[in-house]
Write an enzyme that holds these catalytic residues in place. Structure first.
Site, PDB file in Angstrom:
ATOM      1  N   LYS A  13       0.838  -1.217   0.000  1.00  0.00           N
ATOM      2  CA  LYS A  13       0.000   0.000   0.000  1.00  0.00           C
ATOM      3  C   LYS A  13       0.867   1.260   0.000  1.00  0.00           C
ATOM      4  O   LYS A  13       0.629   2.186  -0.762  1.00  0.00           O
ATOM      5  CB  LYS A  13      -0.948   0.015   1.210  1.00  0.00           C
ATOM      6  CG  LYS A  13      -1.907  -1.162   1.259  1.00  0.00           C
ATOM      7  CD  LYS A  13      -2.877  -1.066   2.411  1.00  0.00           C
ATOM      8  CE  LYS A  13      -2.238  -1.144   3.787  1.00  0.00           C
ATOM      9  NZ  LYS A  13      -1.687  -2.463   4.150  1.00  0.00           N
ATOM     10  N   ARG A 155      11.111  -1.701  10.948  1.00  0.00           N
ATOM     11  CA  ARG A 155      10.000  -1.314  11.833  1.00  0.00           C
ATOM     12  C   ARG A 155       9.895  -2.276  13.010  1.00  0.00           C
ATOM     13  O   ARG A 155      10.037  -3.485  12.838  1.00  0.00           O
ATOM     14  CB  ARG A 155       8.682  -1.339  11.054  1.00  0.00           C
ATOM     15  CG  ARG A 155       8.380  -0.029  10.381  1.00  0.00           C
ATOM     16  CD  ARG A 155       7.238  -0.132   9.414  1.00  0.00           C
ATOM     17  NE  ARG A 155       6.041  -0.785   9.961  1.00  0.00           N
ATOM     18  CZ  ARG A 155       4.882  -0.826   9.307  1.00  0.00           C
ATOM     19  NH1 ARG A 155       4.765  -0.269   8.121  1.00  0.00           N
ATOM     20  NH2 ARG A 155       3.836  -1.425   9.835  1.00  0.00           N
ATOM     21  N   ARG A 166      -0.694  -8.892  13.288  1.00  0.00           N
ATOM     22  CA  ARG A 166      -1.237  -7.936  12.316  1.00  0.00           C
ATOM     23  C   ARG A 166      -2.022  -8.663  11.226  1.00  0.00           C
ATOM     24  O   ARG A 166      -3.059  -8.186  10.787  1.00  0.00           O
ATOM     25  CB  ARG A 166      -0.095  -7.113  11.702  1.00  0.00           C
ATOM     26  CG  ARG A 166       0.449  -6.077  12.694  1.00  0.00           C
ATOM     27  CD  ARG A 166       1.833  -5.611  12.340  1.00  0.00           C
ATOM     28  NE  ARG A 166       1.923  -5.080  11.004  1.00  0.00           N
ATOM     29  CZ  ARG A 166       3.045  -5.078  10.278  1.00  0.00           C
ATOM     30  NH1 ARG A 166       4.157  -5.585  10.758  1.00  0.00           N
ATOM     31  NH2 ARG A 166       3.039  -4.570   9.076  1.00  0.00           N
TER      32      ARG A 166
END
Ligand code: ADP
Length: 217
Positions: A13, A155, A166
């Site tokens: 994305k 991250r 997630r």
């Protein structure tokens, strides 16, 4: 064009929306990026956000909504935008109905196996947020951003345990939104990834061609 870019964590994305931003001159609003910025600050809000993100949980609706409204209010009326990372729950999708109309859903369809491999080798520029992958989308110089020379980092939520969480949240809470948008008769532009080393450019071109057909680009 008022678009939502939709797909699992690691579907691309951020990669695609930042390229569409450059090519189409639209704004992007990435809630994950906004939260990562907030987490850098040693503020109460930053600590609160970190508590959710680092476990792979969703940030509370109250915080998300405030952040989203603030960003949207800064975009001039005539300018298009891509929402990346919002909405993530049915509740958030319903709230969005009261905030702004949406013209199109950009759907990134990526097999789970590819997602997991990609997330664990993803790196981000600490300075400008550009996304790299140390196996499949390498920077020219190791550890350094091609665009701004900033340092690349991993991250804190791109580790196997948090990735699992997630993906679970995505399957349970976010994926059902595809059906919700279909029922609203919104046009979908779908890009399917079939191999892990697929470069982003052809997909970006395909998305733009489809948007042109819809007279949105
Ligand atoms: P990804 O799609 O790769 O998981 P993001 O950068 O979009 O990553 O989001 C990172 C984290 O930020 C999420 O796991 C979640 O904790 C938080 N977050 C982002 N957007 C939202 C949202 N709309 N609602 C709640 N939490 C969010």
């Amino acid at each position: 064009m008022k678009a939502i870019i939709f797909g699992a964590p690691g579907a691309g994305k951020g990669t695609y929306s930042s390229r569409l931003k450059e090519k189409l001159g639209v704004e992007t609003i990435a809630t994950g990026d906004i939260f990562r910025d907030l987490m850098k600050a040693e503020s109460d809000l930053g600590r609160k956000v970190r508590g959710y993100v680092e476990k792979g949980h969703l940030v509370s609706d109250e915080i998300v909504l405030e952040v989203l409204k603030e960003r949207l209010s800064k975009i001039p009326k005539e300018k298009g935008f891509i929402l990346d990372g919002y909405p993530r729950t049915l509740e958030q999708a319903k709230t969005l109905d009261n905030i702004t109309p949406i013209d199109v859903i950009l759907l990134l369809d990526v097999p789970d196996q590819i997602i997991i491999e990609r997330l664990s080798s993803r790196r981000i520029c600490r300075n400008c947020g550009t996304v790299y992958n140390i196996r499949f989308l390498k920077p020219k110089k190791e550890g350094v951003c091609d665009k701004c020379g900033g340092p690349l980092y991993q991250r804190s939520d791109d580790n196997p345990d948090v990735i699992r969480n997630r993906l679970k949240v995505y399957q349970e809470q976010t994926k059902p939104l595809i059906e919700y948008f279909r029922k609203k008769n919104l046009p979908f532009v779908t890009a399917t990834t079939t191999s892990i080393d697929q470069p982003p450019e052809p997909i970006v071109e395909k998305l733009i061609a489809e948007l042109k057909k819809l007279k949105l680009a």
